[in-house]
Design a protein around this motif. Structure first.
Motif, PDB file in Angstrom:
ATOM      1  N   LEU A 112       0.855  -1.183   0.000  1.00 18.90           N
ATOM      2  CA  LEU A 112       0.000   0.000   0.000  1.00 18.90           C
ATOM      3  C   LEU A 112       0.891   1.233   0.000  1.00 18.90           C
ATOM      4  O   LEU A 112       1.720   1.405   0.894  1.00 18.90           O
ATOM      5  N   THR A 113       0.743   2.059  -1.015  1.00 19.19           N
ATOM      6  CA  THR A 113       1.570   3.264  -1.088  1.00 19.19           C
ATOM      7  C   THR A 113       1.213   4.209   0.054  1.00 19.19           C
ATOM      8  O   THR A 113       0.077   4.230   0.519  1.00 19.19           O
ATOM      9  N   PRO A 114       2.169   5.008   0.538  1.00 19.76           N
ATOM     10  CA  PRO A 114       1.892   5.915   1.664  1.00 19.76           C
ATOM     11  C   PRO A 114       0.753   6.876   1.338  1.00 19.76           C
ATOM     12  O   PRO A 114       0.622   7.365   0.214  1.00 19.76           O
ATOM     13  N   ARG A 115      -0.089   7.145   2.322  1.00 18.37           N
ATOM     14  CA  ARG A 115      -1.203   8.074   2.168  1.00 18.37           C
ATOM     15  C   ARG A 115      -1.598   8.581   3.559  1.00 18.37           C
ATOM     16  O   ARG A 115      -1.340   7.913   4.564  1.00 18.37           O
ATOM     17  N   PRO A 116      -2.223   9.734   3.630  1.00 20.21           N
ATOM     18  CA  PRO A 116      -2.573  10.286   4.944  1.00 20.21           C
ATOM     19  C   PRO A 116      -3.805   9.623   5.542  1.00 20.21           C
ATOM     20  O   PRO A 116      -4.662   9.103   4.829  1.00 20.21           O
ATOM     21  N   VAL A 117      -3.872   9.637   6.865  1.00 20.68           N
ATOM     22  CA  VAL A 117      -5.108   9.318   7.587  1.00 20.68           C
ATOM     23  C   VAL A 117      -5.729  10.649   7.977  1.00 20.68           C
ATOM     24  O   VAL A 117      -5.097  11.475   8.646  1.00 20.68           O
ATOM     25  N   THR A 211      -8.289   6.607   2.145  1.00 17.97           N
ATOM     26  CA  THR A 211      -8.990   6.274   0.902  1.00 17.97           C
ATOM     27  C   THR A 211      -8.141   5.318   0.067  1.00 17.97           C
ATOM     28  O   THR A 211      -6.932   5.503  -0.070  1.00 17.97           O
ATOM     29  N   ILE A 212      -8.803   4.302  -0.484  1.00 18.25           N
ATOM     30  CA  ILE A 212      -8.109   3.317  -1.309  1.00 18.25           C
ATOM     31  C   ILE A 212      -8.820   3.154  -2.649  1.00 18.25           C
ATOM     32  O   ILE A 212      -9.953   3.610  -2.830  1.00 18.25           O
ATOM     33  N   THR A 213      -8.149   2.494  -3.576  1.00 14.50           N
ATOM     34  CA  THR A 213      -8.712   2.230  -4.893  1.00 14.50           C
ATOM     35  C   THR A 213      -9.403   0.868  -4.900  1.00 14.50           C
ATOM     36  O   THR A 213      -9.285   0.083  -3.951  1.00 14.50           O
ATOM     37  N   TYR A 226      -6.658  -1.010   6.729  1.00 14.55           N
ATOM     38  CA  TYR A 226      -7.160  -1.064   8.109  1.00 14.55           C
ATOM     39  C   TYR A 226      -6.008  -0.872   9.099  1.00 14.55           C
ATOM     40  O   TYR A 226      -6.148  -0.156  10.098  1.00 14.55           O
ATOM     41  N   ASP A 227      -4.873  -1.536   8.824  1.00 19.96           N
ATOM     42  CA  ASP A 227      -3.713  -1.370   9.705  1.00 19.96           C
ATOM     43  C   ASP A 227      -3.293   0.089   9.778  1.00 19.96           C
ATOM     44  O   ASP A 227      -2.941   0.594  10.855  1.00 19.96           O
ATOM     45  N   LEU A 228      -3.335   0.771   8.648  1.00 19.20           N
ATOM     46  CA  LEU A 228      -2.930   2.173   8.604  1.00 19.20           C
ATOM     47  C   LEU A 228      -3.797   3.027   9.521  1.00 19.20           C
ATOM     48  O   LEU A 228      -3.289   3.847  10.303  1.00 19.20           O
ATOM     49  N   VAL A 229      -5.115   2.823   9.462  1.00 14.50           N
ATOM     50  CA  VAL A 229      -6.033   3.620  10.279  1.00 14.50           C
ATOM     51  C   VAL A 229      -5.909   3.265  11.759  1.00 14.50           C
ATOM     52  O   VAL A 229      -5.848   4.144  12.628  1.00 14.50           O
ATOM     53  N   PHE A 230      -5.880   1.956  12.062  1.00 12.90           N
ATOM     54  CA  PHE A 230      -5.773   1.541  13.465  1.00 12.90           C
ATOM     55  C   PHE A 230      -4.431   1.976  14.065  1.00 12.90           C
ATOM     56  O   PHE A 230      -4.371   2.398  15.225  1.00 12.90           O
ATOM     57  N   ASP A 231      -3.350   1.868  13.295  1.00 10.93           N
ATOM     58  CA  ASP A 231      -2.044   2.301  13.797  1.00 10.93           C
ATOM     59  C   ASP A 231      -2.033   3.804  14.060  1.00 10.93           C
ATOM     60  O   ASP A 231      -1.435   4.279  15.034  1.00 10.93           O
ATOM     61  N   TRP A 232      -2.691   4.580  13.195  1.00 11.90           N
ATOM     62  CA  TRP A 232      -2.777   6.026  13.413  1.00 11.90           C
ATOM     63  C   TRP A 232      -3.507   6.327  14.709  1.00 11.90           C
ATOM     64  O   TRP A 232      -3.079   7.186  15.498  1.00 11.90           O
ATOM     65  N   ALA A 233      -4.616   5.632  14.964  1.00  7.84           N
ATOM     66  CA  ALA A 233      -5.386   5.871  16.184  1.00  7.84           C
ATOM     67  C   ALA A 233      -4.565   5.550  17.425  1.00  7.84           C
ATOM     68  O   ALA A 233      -4.572   6.308  18.411  1.00  7.84           O
ATOM     69  N   ARG A 234      -3.841   4.429  17.390  1.00  3.28           N
ATOM     70  CA  ARG A 234      -3.033   4.056  18.548  1.00  3.28           C
ATOM     71  C   ARG A 234      -1.877   5.024  18.765  1.00  3.28           C
ATOM     72  O   ARG A 234      -1.623   5.473  19.882  1.00  3.28           O
ATOM     73  N   GLU A 259      -8.435   4.370  -9.392  1.00  5.95           N
ATOM     74  CA  GLU A 259      -8.941   5.646  -8.884  1.00  5.95           C
ATOM     75  C   GLU A 259      -9.525   5.469  -7.487  1.00  5.95           C
ATOM     76  O   GLU A 259     -10.019   4.400  -7.142  1.00  5.95           O
ATOM     77  N   PRO A 260      -9.475   6.528  -6.646  1.00  7.30           N
ATOM     78  CA  PRO A 260     -10.050   6.440  -5.298  1.00  7.30           C
ATOM     79  C   PRO A 260     -11.517   6.015  -5.348  1.00  7.30           C
ATOM     80  O   PRO A 260     -12.301   6.543  -6.134  1.00  7.30           O
ATOM     81  N   ALA A 261     -11.871   5.054  -4.486  1.00  4.98           N
ATOM     82  CA  ALA A 261     -13.218   4.506  -4.566  1.00  4.98           C
ATOM     83  C   ALA A 261     -13.828   4.182  -3.209  1.00  4.98           C
ATOM     84  O   ALA A 261     -15.052   4.205  -3.061  1.00  4.98           O
ATOM     85  N   VAL A 262     -13.001   3.878  -2.210  1.00  5.09           N
ATOM     86  CA  VAL A 262     -13.500   3.375  -0.931  1.00  5.09           C
ATOM     87  C   VAL A 262     -12.729   4.034   0.210  1.00  5.09           C
ATOM     88  O   VAL A 262     -11.510   4.181   0.141  1.00  5.09           O
TER      89      VAL A 262
END
Length: 273
Positions: A112-117, A211-213, A226-234, A259-262
């Motif tokens: 997964l390429t780097p992206r912001p939460v 956001t992911i494609t 999911y790991d990206l979001v949960f890791d950000w929260a922790r 393209e971004p979709a979800v």
């Protein structure tokens, strides 16, 4: 009246299958001889039997066949199309999973390429929902089928759709075990619950998301988001405030795969200070 062997020959069904359909309530004989138990069928039952035979060739489960054939032909077409859309979605998801695994085995996967939460506030929203239990293999089909069912119902009662649909994961869905998911479609209008469709208000909340494609939606690649979001929260000391969810752009399956979709989202509380 036709004997079971003659009826089976003309319908394209084995006697074993006809006995199974009798026991399941899908196709009972017109008459059973009380003396010897022989089954007899009416010629008018041939059309239903042939439809069952064709649907079984599509590997449709017996319970689904019963639902498809329960109403009028027009209703059967709707249920058939809804089931087939779910089957195609499941096949597409399995193909994407296969391609992901092949890319890992050939060492061409990029993860997964780097992206912001990001963080946003979500207002209270009226939704029509269906809860169902499913495992990973049938997850996409279950989501597509339930979403189509809800949208068809909302359209039939004159409600208007108001935004993205989403799926809440109330428990873990894995390849080995079923979990409970809730498919939610927001709407405007006065709508009553119907069958498996419930009506409720999704409470206002704050959520973290990325956001992911569509390409990144395949399992297990989606778990990286999911790991990206949960890791950000922790790491930010932000408490979770509800189960995770996936929010889908309208007709996201028609968008280009890159393209971004979800959005992968997690309800959160105010950040600790």
């Amino acid at each position: 009246m036709l004997t079971i062997s003659e009826f089976g020959r003309r319908a394209g069904l084995s006697q074993k299958a006809l006995r199974l359909y009798d026991v399941s309530g899908l196709l009972a004989p017109a008459r059973v001889d009380p003396a010897n138990g022989y089954r007899f069928y009416d010629e008018e039952q041939l059309e239903r039997a042939r439809r069952i035979s064709v649907l079984r060739q599509l590997d449709m489960p017996l319970a689904t066949i019963a639902a498809v054939l329960a109403g009028s032909d027009a209703e059967a077409v709707i249920r058939l199309d809804r089931w087939w859309a779910a089957e195609e979605a499941t096949t597409a998801a399995r193909r994407a999973t296969l391609e992901y695994l092949r890319s890992r085995l050939t060492h061409t996967a990029t993860g997964l390429t780097p992206r912001p939460v990001l963080v946003r506030d979500v207002p209270a929203t009226k939704v029509a929902t269906i809860r169902t239990d499913t495992d990973q293999q049938f997850l996409v089909g279950a989501i597509v089928s339930a979403t189509n069912e809800i949208m068809s119902y909302l359209s039939s009662v004159g409600a208007s759709l108001t935004g993205h649909s989403w799926v809440i994961y109330h428990s873990a869905v894995t390849p080995e075990a079923e979990g409970t998911v809730e498919i939610c479609v927001p709407f405007d209008g006065l709508v009553d619950p119907a069958g498996s469709i419930a009506i409720r208000v999704e409470p206002a909340h704050r959520e973290a998301y990325c956001t992911i494609t569509m390409d990144e939606c395949s399992f297990p690649r989606i778990m990286l988001a999911y790991d990206l979001v949960f890791d950000w929260a922790r790491s930010s000391g932000t408490p979770e405030a509800g189960p995770p969810r996936e929010l889908y752009l309208p007709d996201c399956h028609l968008l280009p795969r890159d393209e971004p979709a979800v959005d992968i989202a997690l309800p959160i509380l105010e950040r600790n200070v």
